[in-house]
Design a protein around this motif. Structure first.
Motif, PDB file in Angstrom:
ATOM      1  N   TYR A  70      45.209  73.864  28.569  1.00  0.00           N
ATOM      2  CA  TYR A  70      46.481  73.559  27.910  1.00  0.00           C
ATOM      3  C   TYR A  70      47.583  73.349  28.952  1.00  0.00           C
ATOM      4  CZ  TYR A  70      50.581  74.189  24.909  1.00  0.00           C
ATOM      5  OH  TYR A  70      51.787  74.025  24.270  1.00  0.00           O
ATOM      6  N   ASP A  71      47.665  74.276  29.923  1.00  0.00           N
ATOM      7  CA  ASP A  71      48.672  74.142  30.981  1.00  0.00           C
ATOM      8  C   ASP A  71      48.469  72.841  31.767  1.00  0.00           C
ATOM      9  OD1 ASP A  71      49.818  76.535  30.238  1.00  0.00           O
ATOM     10  OD2 ASP A  71      48.953  77.685  31.884  1.00  0.00           O
ATOM     11  N   LEU A  72      47.232  72.506  32.040  1.00  0.00           N
ATOM     12  CA  LEU A  72      46.952  71.255  32.758  1.00  0.00           C
ATOM     13  C   LEU A  72      47.327  70.051  31.911  1.00  0.00           C
ATOM     14  CD1 LEU A  72      43.492  72.159  34.327  1.00  0.00           C
ATOM     15  CD2 LEU A  72      45.713  72.063  35.489  1.00  0.00           C
ATOM     16  N   TRP A  73      47.120  70.152  30.620  1.00  0.00           N
ATOM     17  CA  TRP A  73      47.470  69.066  29.710  1.00  0.00           C
ATOM     18  C   TRP A  73      48.986  68.859  29.697  1.00  0.00           C
ATOM     19  CZ3 TRP A  73      48.363  69.570  23.932  1.00  0.00           C
ATOM     20  CH2 TRP A  73      48.343  68.330  23.294  1.00  0.00           C
ATOM     21  N   ILE A  74      49.728  69.954  29.706  1.00  0.00           N
ATOM     22  CA  ILE A  74      51.185  69.873  29.695  1.00  0.00           C
ATOM     23  C   ILE A  74      51.705  69.345  31.036  1.00  0.00           C
ATOM     24  CG2 ILE A  74      53.332  71.225  29.553  1.00  0.00           C
ATOM     25  CD1 ILE A  74      51.840  70.914  26.833  1.00  0.00           C
ATOM     26  N   THR A 100      33.847  76.208  35.858  1.00  0.00           N
ATOM     27  CA  THR A 100      33.262  75.900  34.552  1.00  0.00           C
ATOM     28  C   THR A 100      33.867  74.630  33.973  1.00  0.00           C
ATOM     29  OG1 THR A 100      32.869  78.246  34.121  1.00  0.00           O
ATOM     30  CG2 THR A 100      32.898  76.783  32.206  1.00  0.00           C
ATOM     31  N   LEU A 101      35.178  74.504  34.042  1.00  0.00           N
ATOM     32  CA  LEU A 101      35.850  73.313  33.513  1.00  0.00           C
ATOM     33  C   LEU A 101      35.482  72.060  34.315  1.00  0.00           C
ATOM     34  CD1 LEU A 101      39.378  74.796  32.677  1.00  0.00           C
ATOM     35  CD2 LEU A 101      37.526  74.255  31.072  1.00  0.00           C
ATOM     36  N   GLU A 102      35.268  72.226  35.628  1.00  0.00           N
ATOM     37  CA  GLU A 102      34.831  71.093  36.458  1.00  0.00           C
ATOM     38  C   GLU A 102      33.435  70.634  36.049  1.00  0.00           C
ATOM     39  OE1 GLU A 102      36.823  71.211  40.831  1.00  0.00           O
ATOM     40  OE2 GLU A 102      35.504  72.903  40.374  1.00  0.00           O
ATOM     41  N   ARG A 103      32.541  71.590  35.764  1.00  0.00           N
ATOM     42  CA  ARG A 103      31.185  71.235  35.322  1.00  0.00           C
ATOM     43  C   ARG A 103      31.234  70.438  34.011  1.00  0.00           C
ATOM     44  NH1 ARG A 103      29.805  76.317  37.433  1.00  0.00           N
ATOM     45  NH2 ARG A 103      29.987  77.341  35.405  1.00  0.00           N
ATOM     46  N   LYS A 104      32.216  70.761  33.176  1.00  0.00           N
ATOM     47  CA  LYS A 104      32.392  70.032  31.906  1.00  0.00           C
ATOM     48  C   LYS A 104      33.190  68.742  32.105  1.00  0.00           C
ATOM     49  CE  LYS A 104      32.512  74.324  29.203  1.00  0.00           C
ATOM     50  NZ  LYS A 104      31.691  74.215  28.002  1.00  0.00           N
ATOM     51  N   GLU A 105      33.571  68.467  33.361  1.00  0.00           N
ATOM     52  CA  GLU A 105      34.335  67.276  33.752  1.00  0.00           C
ATOM     53  C   GLU A 105      35.698  67.211  33.069  1.00  0.00           C
ATOM     54  OE1 GLU A 105      31.655  64.043  32.923  1.00  0.00           O
ATOM     55  OE2 GLU A 105      30.421  64.510  34.668  1.00  0.00           O
ATOM     56  N   LEU A 106      36.326  68.388  32.863  1.00  0.00           N
ATOM     57  CA  LEU A 106      37.633  68.452  32.214  1.00  0.00           C
ATOM     58  C   LEU A 106      38.776  68.571  33.218  1.00  0.00           C
ATOM     59  CD1 LEU A 106      36.684  70.852  29.276  1.00  0.00           C
ATOM     60  CD2 LEU A 106      36.740  68.341  29.282  1.00  0.00           C
ATOM     61  N   VAL A 121      44.909  72.249  40.580  1.00  0.00           N
ATOM     62  CA  VAL A 121      43.903  71.886  39.596  1.00  0.00           C
ATOM     63  C   VAL A 121      44.540  70.795  38.748  1.00  0.00           C
ATOM     64  CG1 VAL A 121      42.402  72.679  37.735  1.00  0.00           C
ATOM     65  CG2 VAL A 121      43.011  74.248  39.588  1.00  0.00           C
ATOM     66  N   ALA A 122      43.797  69.724  38.531  1.00  0.00           N
ATOM     67  CA  ALA A 122      44.329  68.589  37.778  1.00  0.00           C
ATOM     68  C   ALA A 122      43.412  68.254  36.612  1.00  0.00           C
ATOM     69  CB  ALA A 122      44.475  67.381  38.699  1.00  0.00           C
ATOM     70  N   LEU A 123      43.993  67.734  35.570  1.00  0.00           N
ATOM     71  CA  LEU A 123      43.272  67.345  34.363  1.00  0.00           C
ATOM     72  C   LEU A 123      42.600  65.991  34.580  1.00  0.00           C
ATOM     73  CD1 LEU A 123      43.008  68.462  31.438  1.00  0.00           C
ATOM     74  CD2 LEU A 123      44.878  66.941  30.821  1.00  0.00           C
ATOM     75  N   THR A 124      41.375  65.864  34.109  1.00  0.00           N
ATOM     76  CA  THR A 124      40.691  64.565  34.142  1.00  0.00           C
ATOM     77  C   THR A 124      41.035  63.801  32.859  1.00  0.00           C
ATOM     78  OG1 THR A 124      38.743  65.415  33.007  1.00  0.00           O
ATOM     79  CG2 THR A 124      38.716  65.513  35.439  1.00  0.00           C
ATOM     80  N   GLU A 125      40.656  62.561  32.823  1.00  0.00           N
ATOM     81  CA  GLU A 125      40.855  61.754  31.614  1.00  0.00           C
ATOM     82  C   GLU A 125      40.070  62.371  30.455  1.00  0.00           C
ATOM     83  OE1 GLU A 125      42.089  59.024  28.875  1.00  0.00           O
ATOM     84  OE2 GLU A 125      42.944  59.506  30.826  1.00  0.00           O
ATOM     85  N   LYS A 126      38.858  62.834  30.726  1.00  0.00           N
ATOM     86  CA  LYS A 126      38.054  63.483  29.681  1.00  0.00           C
ATOM     87  C   LYS A 126      38.763  64.749  29.193  1.00  0.00           C
ATOM     88  CE  LYS A 126      33.521  65.487  28.715  1.00  0.00           C
ATOM     89  NZ  LYS A 126      32.189  65.821  29.254  1.00  0.00           N
ATOM     90  N   GLY A 127      39.355  65.498  30.117  1.00  0.00           N
ATOM     91  CA  GLY A 127      40.100  66.696  29.743  1.00  0.00           C
ATOM     92  C   GLY A 127      41.273  66.368  28.837  1.00  0.00           C
ATOM     93  N   ARG A 128      41.976  65.290  29.157  1.00  0.00           N
ATOM     94  CA  ARG A 128      43.101  64.853  28.328  1.00  0.00           C
ATOM     95  C   ARG A 128      42.616  64.483  26.930  1.00  0.00           C
ATOM     96  NH1 ARG A 128      44.965  60.600  26.321  1.00  0.00           N
ATOM     97  NH2 ARG A 128      43.585  59.185  27.414  1.00  0.00           N
ATOM     98  N   VAL A 130      39.902  65.527  25.408  1.00  0.00           N
ATOM     99  CA  VAL A 130      39.488  66.752  24.708  1.00  0.00           C
ATOM    100  C   VAL A 130      40.702  67.473  24.139  1.00  0.00           C
ATOM    101  CG1 VAL A 130      38.576  69.099  25.071  1.00  0.00           C
ATOM    102  CG2 VAL A 130      37.286  67.113  25.877  1.00  0.00           C
ATOM    103  N   MET A 131      41.747  67.606  24.939  1.00  0.00           N
ATOM    104  CA  MET A 131      42.944  68.304  24.464  1.00  0.00           C
ATOM    105  C   MET A 131      43.629  67.551  23.326  1.00  0.00           C
ATOM    106  SD  MET A 131      43.230  71.257  25.689  1.00  0.00           S
ATOM    107  CE  MET A 131      44.890  71.617  25.116  1.00  0.00           C
ATOM    108  N   GLU A 132      43.637  66.247  23.378  1.00  0.00           N
ATOM    109  CA  GLU A 132      44.266  65.472  22.308  1.00  0.00           C
ATOM    110  C   GLU A 132      43.492  65.590  20.997  1.00  0.00           C
ATOM    111  OE1 GLU A 132      44.976  61.528  23.831  1.00  0.00           O
ATOM    112  OE2 GLU A 132      46.581  62.251  25.150  1.00  0.00           O
ATOM    113  N   THR A 133      42.203  65.847  21.088  1.00  0.00           N
ATOM    114  CA  THR A 133      41.388  66.070  19.894  1.00  0.00           C
ATOM    115  C   THR A 133      41.447  67.536  19.462  1.00  0.00           C
ATOM    116  OG1 THR A 133      39.873  64.330  20.607  1.00  0.00           O
ATOM    117  CG2 THR A 133      39.048  65.883  18.957  1.00  0.00           C
TER     118      THR A 133
END
Length: 170
Positions: A70-74, A100-106, A121-128, A130-133
């Motif tokens: 969430y913090d990375l998304w913000i 763990t989040l890196e393994r999930k490519e988030l 730590v930065a959010l990936t496009e996949k992480g973004r 996931v958060m939007e969903t």
């Protein structure tokens, strides 16, 4: 001390707690402080468990992992020290959850070009994505959890909790 019923009367568990605590030699037993802290803890644990089971489990996320995501998304990119502070965990926990989040490519880690000791730590496009969903479902859970409170009660509770947070530097 658990929670008060609709009329504000003590529940049997609270009466048992008071009876036990008044038997031990504590100079000035503050039952109101006990009730506040115990109920805050119970709400926090209940909230965490409910959201992990009903919303976050689908994505294999713990409360802390979601909090970091969430913090990375913000903020998109956050220094690990700030991420630890904002999630109220140690830097070691941030490191483990980041793996763990890196393994999930988030998310991914990157080192500061000017100071190699600092890691972001930065959010990936996949992480973004996931958060939007995920966040709309999470927010629906937030709304449900406080639905028994009026808007005015929610505002008052927020003010009171912010006072505790500021005074204790949480």
């Amino acid at each position: 001390m658990h929670s008060f019923n609709e009329e504000g009367e003590l529940l049997p568990e609270e009466i048992d707690t008071i009876n036990r605590l008044t038997q031990i030699p504590i100079e000035s037993l503050n039952l109101d402080a006990i009730a506040v802290v115990t109920n805050l803890y119970r709400v926090a644990q209940g909230l965490k468990n409910k959201m992990e089971q009903e919303v976050l489990s689908e994505y294999g996320l713990s409360w802390t992992a979601f909090s970091m995501l969430y913090d990375l998304w913000i903020w998109e990119s956050v220094e690990t020290k700030k991420l630890a502070e904002s999630s109220a965990v140690s830097k070691a926990t941030v490191s483990n959850i980041t793996k763990t989040l890196e393994r999930k490519e988030l998310c991914y880690r990157k080192t500061d070009n000017r100071d190699r000791r600092i890691t972001y730590v930065a959010l990936t496009e996949k992480g973004r994505q996931v958060m939007e969903t995920l966040y709309p479902r999470f927010h629906k859970g937030e709304v449900t959890i406080v639905s028994s409170l009026s808007v005015e009660e929610q505002i008052k509770m927020t003010r009171l909790l912010r006072t505790i947070i500021r005074d204790n530097r949480f």
